[in-house]
Every structure is written in C-alpha cells, then in structure tokens.
Design a protein around this motif. Structure first.
Motif, PDB file in Angstrom:
ATOM      1  N   TRP A  24     -54.530  39.201 -28.830  1.00 14.17           N
ATOM      2  CA  TRP A  24     -54.062  40.398 -29.522  1.00 14.17           C
ATOM      3  C   TRP A  24     -54.942  40.661 -30.732  1.00 14.17           C
ATOM      4  O   TRP A  24     -55.439  39.740 -31.369  1.00 14.17           O
ATOM      5  CB  TRP A  24     -52.598  40.242 -29.931  1.00 14.17           C
ATOM      6  CG  TRP A  24     -51.724  40.128 -28.723  1.00 14.17           C
ATOM      7  CD1 TRP A  24     -51.366  38.993 -28.073  1.00 14.17           C
ATOM      8  CD2 TRP A  24     -51.164  41.217 -27.970  1.00 14.17           C
ATOM      9  NE1 TRP A  24     -50.592  39.287 -26.962  1.00 14.17           N
ATOM     10  CE2 TRP A  24     -50.454  40.642 -26.879  1.00 14.17           C
ATOM     11  CE3 TRP A  24     -51.170  42.592 -28.121  1.00 14.17           C
ATOM     12  CZ2 TRP A  24     -49.773  41.422 -25.950  1.00 14.17           C
ATOM     13  CZ3 TRP A  24     -50.487  43.365 -27.199  1.00 14.17           C
ATOM     14  CH2 TRP A  24     -49.805  42.782 -26.127  1.00 14.17           C
ATOM     15  N   GLY A  25     -55.130  41.930 -31.074  1.00 12.50           N
ATOM     16  CA  GLY A  25     -56.042  42.301 -32.143  1.00 12.50           C
ATOM     17  C   GLY A  25     -55.617  41.831 -33.508  1.00 12.50           C
ATOM     18  O   GLY A  25     -56.462  41.599 -34.386  1.00 12.50           O
ATOM     19  N   ASP A  26     -54.306  41.668 -33.733  1.00 14.99           N
ATOM     20  CA  ASP A  26     -53.827  41.161 -35.015  1.00 14.99           C
ATOM     21  C   ASP A  26     -53.147  39.801 -34.763  1.00 14.99           C
ATOM     22  O   ASP A  26     -53.765  38.911 -34.212  1.00 14.99           O
ATOM     23  CB  ASP A  26     -52.888  42.165 -35.674  1.00 14.99           C
ATOM     24  CG  ASP A  26     -52.578  41.816 -37.132  1.00 14.99           C
ATOM     25  OD1 ASP A  26     -53.343  41.044 -37.735  1.00 14.99           O
ATOM     26  OD2 ASP A  26     -51.584  42.318 -37.658  1.00 14.99           O
ATOM     27  N   CYS A  27     -51.908  39.656 -35.144  1.00 12.11           N
ATOM     28  CA  CYS A  27     -51.234  38.366 -35.028  1.00 12.11           C
ATOM     29  C   CYS A  27     -50.655  38.156 -33.630  1.00 12.11           C
ATOM     30  O   CYS A  27     -50.273  39.103 -32.955  1.00 12.11           O
ATOM     31  CB  CYS A  27     -50.101  38.281 -36.044  1.00 12.11           C
ATOM     32  SG  CYS A  27     -50.653  38.467 -37.765  1.00 12.11           S
ATOM     33  N   MET A  44     -47.392  36.806 -23.183  1.00 12.35           N
ATOM     34  CA  MET A  44     -47.731  38.151 -23.634  1.00 12.35           C
ATOM     35  C   MET A  44     -49.241  38.191 -23.836  1.00 12.35           C
ATOM     36  O   MET A  44     -49.773  37.472 -24.683  1.00 12.35           O
ATOM     37  CB  MET A  44     -47.011  38.491 -24.941  1.00 12.35           C
ATOM     38  CG  MET A  44     -45.504  38.530 -24.857  1.00 12.35           C
ATOM     39  SD  MET A  44     -44.875  39.800 -23.734  1.00 12.35           S
ATOM     40  CE  MET A  44     -45.666  41.285 -24.366  1.00 12.35           C
ATOM     41  N   ILE A  45     -49.933  39.030 -23.076  1.00 14.16           N
ATOM     42  CA  ILE A  45     -51.390  39.016 -23.060  1.00 14.16           C
ATOM     43  C   ILE A  45     -51.928  40.383 -23.479  1.00 14.16           C
ATOM     44  O   ILE A  45     -51.597  41.408 -22.878  1.00 14.16           O
ATOM     45  CB  ILE A  45     -51.915  38.656 -21.663  1.00 14.16           C
ATOM     46  CG1 ILE A  45     -51.355  37.285 -21.245  1.00 14.16           C
ATOM     47  CG2 ILE A  45     -53.440  38.631 -21.648  1.00 14.16           C
ATOM     48  CD1 ILE A  45     -51.625  36.922 -19.805  1.00 14.16           C
ATOM     49  N   GLY A  46     -52.754  40.395 -24.528  1.00 14.46           N
ATOM     50  CA  GLY A  46     -53.350  41.634 -25.013  1.00 14.46           C
ATOM     51  C   GLY A  46     -54.757  41.830 -24.478  1.00 14.46           C
ATOM     52  O   GLY A  46     -55.224  41.104 -23.591  1.00 14.46           O
ATOM     53  N   GLN A  47     -55.468  42.799 -25.053  1.00 19.04           N
ATOM     54  CA  GLN A  47     -56.805  43.150 -24.573  1.00 19.04           C
ATOM     55  C   GLN A  47     -57.917  42.747 -25.525  1.00 19.04           C
ATOM     56  O   GLN A  47     -59.088  43.031 -25.274  1.00 19.04           O
ATOM     57  CB  GLN A  47     -56.885  44.664 -24.347  1.00 19.04           C
ATOM     58  CG  GLN A  47     -55.904  45.201 -23.331  1.00 19.04           C
ATOM     59  CD  GLN A  47     -56.126  46.673 -23.070  1.00 19.04           C
ATOM     60  OE1 GLN A  47     -57.065  47.073 -22.381  1.00 19.04           O
ATOM     61  NE2 GLN A  47     -55.269  47.509 -23.632  1.00 19.04           N
ATOM     62  N   TYR A  48     -57.580  42.075 -26.619  1.00 20.06           N
ATOM     63  CA  TYR A  48     -58.584  41.735 -27.617  1.00 20.06           C
ATOM     64  C   TYR A  48     -59.577  40.705 -27.080  1.00 20.06           C
ATOM     65  O   TYR A  48     -59.192  39.693 -26.490  1.00 20.06           O
ATOM     66  CB  TYR A  48     -57.909  41.199 -28.874  1.00 20.06           C
ATOM     67  CG  TYR A  48     -58.861  40.582 -29.871  1.00 20.06           C
ATOM     68  CD1 TYR A  48     -59.863  41.349 -30.459  1.00 20.06           C
ATOM     69  CD2 TYR A  48     -58.762  39.237 -30.213  1.00 20.06           C
ATOM     70  CE1 TYR A  48     -60.744  40.788 -31.367  1.00 20.06           C
ATOM     71  CE2 TYR A  48     -59.634  38.670 -31.124  1.00 20.06           C
ATOM     72  CZ  TYR A  48     -60.627  39.451 -31.704  1.00 20.06           C
ATOM     73  OH  TYR A  48     -61.500  38.886 -32.600  1.00 20.06           O
ATOM     74  N   PRO A  55     -60.021  44.389 -34.626  1.00 21.71           N
ATOM     75  CA  PRO A  55     -59.853  45.792 -35.019  1.00 21.71           C
ATOM     76  C   PRO A  55     -58.974  45.913 -36.259  1.00 21.71           C
ATOM     77  O   PRO A  55     -58.116  45.067 -36.505  1.00 21.71           O
ATOM     78  CB  PRO A  55     -59.169  46.414 -33.798  1.00 21.71           C
ATOM     79  CG  PRO A  55     -58.404  45.276 -33.187  1.00 21.71           C
ATOM     80  CD  PRO A  55     -59.252  44.058 -33.404  1.00 21.71           C
ATOM     81  N   ALA A  56     -59.180  46.950 -37.039  1.00 20.35           N
ATOM     82  CA  ALA A  56     -58.325  47.202 -38.194  1.00 20.35           C
ATOM     83  C   ALA A  56     -56.936  47.624 -37.714  1.00 20.35           C
ATOM     84  O   ALA A  56     -56.805  48.459 -36.823  1.00 20.35           O
ATOM     85  CB  ALA A  56     -58.934  48.304 -39.065  1.00 20.35           C
ATOM     86  N   ASN A  57     -55.904  47.009 -38.285  1.00 22.12           N
ATOM     87  CA  ASN A  57     -54.521  47.332 -37.909  1.00 22.12           C
ATOM     88  C   ASN A  57     -54.296  47.200 -36.400  1.00 22.12           C
ATOM     89  O   ASN A  57     -53.666  48.052 -35.766  1.00 22.12           O
ATOM     90  CB  ASN A  57     -54.156  48.745 -38.378  1.00 22.12           C
ATOM     91  CG  ASN A  57     -54.304  48.911 -39.869  1.00 22.12           C
ATOM     92  OD1 ASN A  57     -53.883  48.056 -40.640  1.00 22.12           O
ATOM     93  ND2 ASN A  57     -54.935  50.000 -40.289  1.00 22.12           N
ATOM     94  N   GLY A  58     -54.838  46.154 -35.843  1.00 18.79           N
ATOM     95  CA  GLY A  58     -54.696  45.941 -34.415  1.00 18.79           C
ATOM     96  C   GLY A  58     -53.272  45.575 -34.028  1.00 18.79           C
ATOM     97  O   GLY A  58     -52.425  45.282 -34.873  1.00 18.79           O
ATOM     98  N   PRO A  59     -52.964  45.552 -32.744  1.00 16.60           N
ATOM     99  CA  PRO A  59     -51.617  45.248 -32.273  1.00 16.60           C
ATOM    100  C   PRO A  59     -51.336  43.746 -32.296  1.00 16.60           C
ATOM    101  O   PRO A  59     -52.250  42.923 -32.231  1.00 16.60           O
ATOM    102  CB  PRO A  59     -51.625  45.786 -30.840  1.00 16.60           C
ATOM    103  CG  PRO A  59     -53.056  45.629 -30.408  1.00 16.60           C
ATOM    104  CD  PRO A  59     -53.880  45.883 -31.634  1.00 16.60           C
ATOM    105  N   GLY A  90     -56.843  38.124 -33.126  1.00 21.92           N
ATOM    106  CA  GLY A  90     -57.725  38.591 -34.182  1.00 21.92           C
ATOM    107  C   GLY A  90     -57.217  38.348 -35.585  1.00 21.92           C
ATOM    108  O   GLY A  90     -57.988  38.419 -36.547  1.00 21.92           O
ATOM    109  N   GLY A  91     -55.923  38.052 -35.748  1.00 21.56           N
ATOM    110  CA  GLY A  91     -55.349  37.762 -37.058  1.00 21.56           C
ATOM    111  C   GLY A  91     -54.825  36.345 -37.111  1.00 21.56           C
ATOM    112  O   GLY A  91     -55.483  35.396 -36.686  1.00 21.56           O
TER     113      GLY A  91
END
Length: 357
Positions: free
Chosen positions: A168-171, A127-131, A138-142, A192-193
């Motif tokens: 991913w922006g969060d966990c 699973m690959i995000g854009q962060y 980002p705040a409250n990222g995915p 990011g988390g």
C-alpha cells in the motif's frame, strides 16, 4: 538469528470458520447477500478482475451495522474501498487463502467519516494494494486498513487478527482513537509508509491497545509508529526494516511497554522514544542496523530499558551501528541488564541499576 527466519510468520487459516458458517446463512452472489437481514453472509469471488462485482457483493453485505460477512477462499478484486461500520465482522478463510486486491486508487478497508467504528473485527484475509516498493511512495497514498472515527465520535474498539496487509502507498494498518483493541498475528509488509500506525484525535484518546506477535517487514518509514498512545503494549513483535527508518517509534506516549520485541536492519534507530513518559523496553533486541539501536530523546522521562540485547552490530552490506543506546540531553532513563558490543552515548540523566551498561 536472521531476518530470513521470520518471513513466513503469518500462516494458516481461521480454525472453525466452516463450522461458524453452518446454519442460517445465505450463500451466493450479491443478490443473495443483500437479502440477508441478520447472521453470517458467505460470499464467493466473482472471478471478475474489474473490481466492480466483488466490491458490490462485499459492500452490499455490509450495507448496515450489525452485519457479519464470511469470505470464502479465493481472490476478490475491489475498485474502491470496503467501508465498515460499527458491530461488523469481515472474516476470510485465512490470510493465504482469502485475498482482496485493490485495483482502484483508494484504501483497502476504511470507515465512514461521520460515524463511529465500534466493535469491528477483521480477520483471516490478505489486503493487497498496488504500490511498487521499488518506487518512491506516493503523496497521501492509500492504506490497507484505515479506520478513523468521525470527529464527534468517541474511541473505537477494533480487532484485527491473522491478516496480511501489503503493498500500500501509505500505511499497512492505520488506526485512530482506538481503545480496548487488539492486533494479533498481523503482517504488514512492503508499504510506502509505516507498517502499523496509531494516533489519537483532538477529542478521543488512543489507549488500552495490545499488539501481539505482529510483524512489520520492509516498510519505507517505520515498522510501528505510535503517536500520543497511552497504557498499551506490544508483545513479541518483530520489525525488519531493510531500508526503512526505524523498527519502533513512540512519540508523546505514556505508559507504553514493549516486551520481547525485535528490530533488524534499520537505517536510523531500532527503537526511538521521544517526548514520552514512563514507557518501557523490556528485552528489546536489535540486529545489525545503522546509527542507533535505542534512542531516548526530547522530553522523554522515566524511561526504563531492561535486558536489552544488541546482536551483530556490524554489517557487510550496510553501515554498522554507531551506538547501541543514546539518551539525549533533557531525557532520563533507568537502564539494567544490557548486553551490547558497541559504545553507548548516555549524555544526560541515566540511572544504571547494576553497572552492566
């Protein structure tokens, strides 16, 4: 030992997937997938990068409970989260073979807030995000995989294995109120988390959870954070922070045991246990890192630290470790068989069983 040696931890594919796919399946694109009423559905990538076509195919196959979806090798693009419900399985051809890339703003895989999320399996995919890990989170990222049962629902039974979750922006993996669940050979990297995060809800506990041979790499916060988790275990897990705060954080936990787990190049603590009781670190290993190898704080009581090893506390390019073990006032611990080369700060109740600390 170096952090370099673990960067290829997750390899290979799910053995026997092709055999499972034999008989009674429907092959092809969204129309065929939607026609399936039971058994496994096989989906191939559309080749379109908008995210619309692949998301529609996968979500269509998961349109109801009791669905099993097999993703072939290739790159899938989604423009919104894949929603999973109870008694569903989403299985790829292997983490390096099947890749799902989020081109929208949402999570990768998530649940429906009004429903239970019981007996769900996610395996053999990336699973690959854009962060971009070079930027601020980002705040409250995915999150890559975020499974949370509805407020009126009980705990969830989740299996995640042989997966990579990254950028991913969060966990990378975010689980709430999981019970009798297993996370095996999952790599969560450059998020990011937290790499892995588990907590409870006001009405459902997080218990009987097993992490086996998982790897958290270069996450901005903690490799693993467990909040209010009970009688669970992490076995042979690794956390290379490289700029992240902690390898492992246990907060408000009870009877959680970490066995042969390692933390490298952290900026705060390799292992932090706060406001917990009857937890154990057996064979905990720290390498380089700054500040503290193991910190016991808050109202933590009956903590056991056995056979912990501090390796190479000094670092050329990062601050060196100040203390291997710190037990803050108000906490209590039993320590035995510890090997270390830097000072310890044991300012409160510590019982040393063999004098080695």
């Amino acid at each position: 030992m170096t952090s370099q040696s673990r960067r290829g931890l997750i390899t290979g594919s799910l053995a026997g997937a092709a055999g499972l796919a034999a008989g009674g399946m429907i092959f092809g694109q969204p129309t065929a997938a939607l026609a399936a009423t039971e058994g496994l559905v096989v989906i191939t990538p559309s080749g379109k990068k908008s995210g619309v076509e692949d998301h529609a195919a996968i979500q269509g196959a998961l349109s109801d409970v009791n669905r099993q979806v097999l993703l072939s090798a290739g790159e899938f693009y989604i423009n919104q989260p894949i929603v999973m419900r109870s008694n569903q399985r989403l299985i790829g051809a292997g983490a390096h073979a099947t890749k799902i890339k989020q081109v929208g703003a949402g999570h990768g895989i998530t649940s429906v807030s009004d429903f239970a999320i019981n007996y769900v399996t996610i395996a053999g995919l990336s699973m690959i995000g854009q962060y971009d890990p070079d930027t601020a989170p980002p705040a409250n990222g995915p999150s890559g995989i975020r499974l949370v049962p509805g407020p009126a629902e009980g705990p969830s039974n989740i299996t995640i294995e042989d997966c990579v979750v990254e950028n991913w922006g969060d966990c990378g993996v975010y689980l709430t109120a999981v019970i009798a669940s297993r996370i095996t050979r999952v790599q969560s990297a450059r998020n990011g988390g937290n790499g892995f995060y588990v907590t409870n809800t006001a009405t459902a506990a997080a218990t009987s959870l097993a992490f086996e041979a998982c790897y958290a790499l270069e996450n901005k916060k903690n490799g693993y954070e467990l909040d209010w988790v009970s009688y669970s275990t992490l076995n042979a897990c690794a956390a290379d922070a490289t700029g992240g705060k902690r390898g492992y954080l246990l907060h408000g936990c009870a009877s959680v045991t970490l066995t042969s787990c390692g933390a490298e190049e952290f900026t705060e603590e390799g292992f932090a246990v706060t406001n917990s009781r009857s937890c154990s670190l057996i064979g905990a290993f720290t390498y380089k890192g700054a500040k503290t190898g193991i910190r016991i704080s808050g109202s933590t009581v009956n903590q056991t630290i056995g056979g912990a090893v501090q390796a190479d506390p000094k670092s050329v390019d990062k601050p060196s470790l100040t203390n291997f073990i710190v037990a803050e006032a108000g906490s209590s611990a039993v320590i035995w068989g510890v090997t270390r080369t830097s000072p310890d700060l044991l300012s409160e109740k510590v019982t040393n069983l063999d004098g080695s600390a």
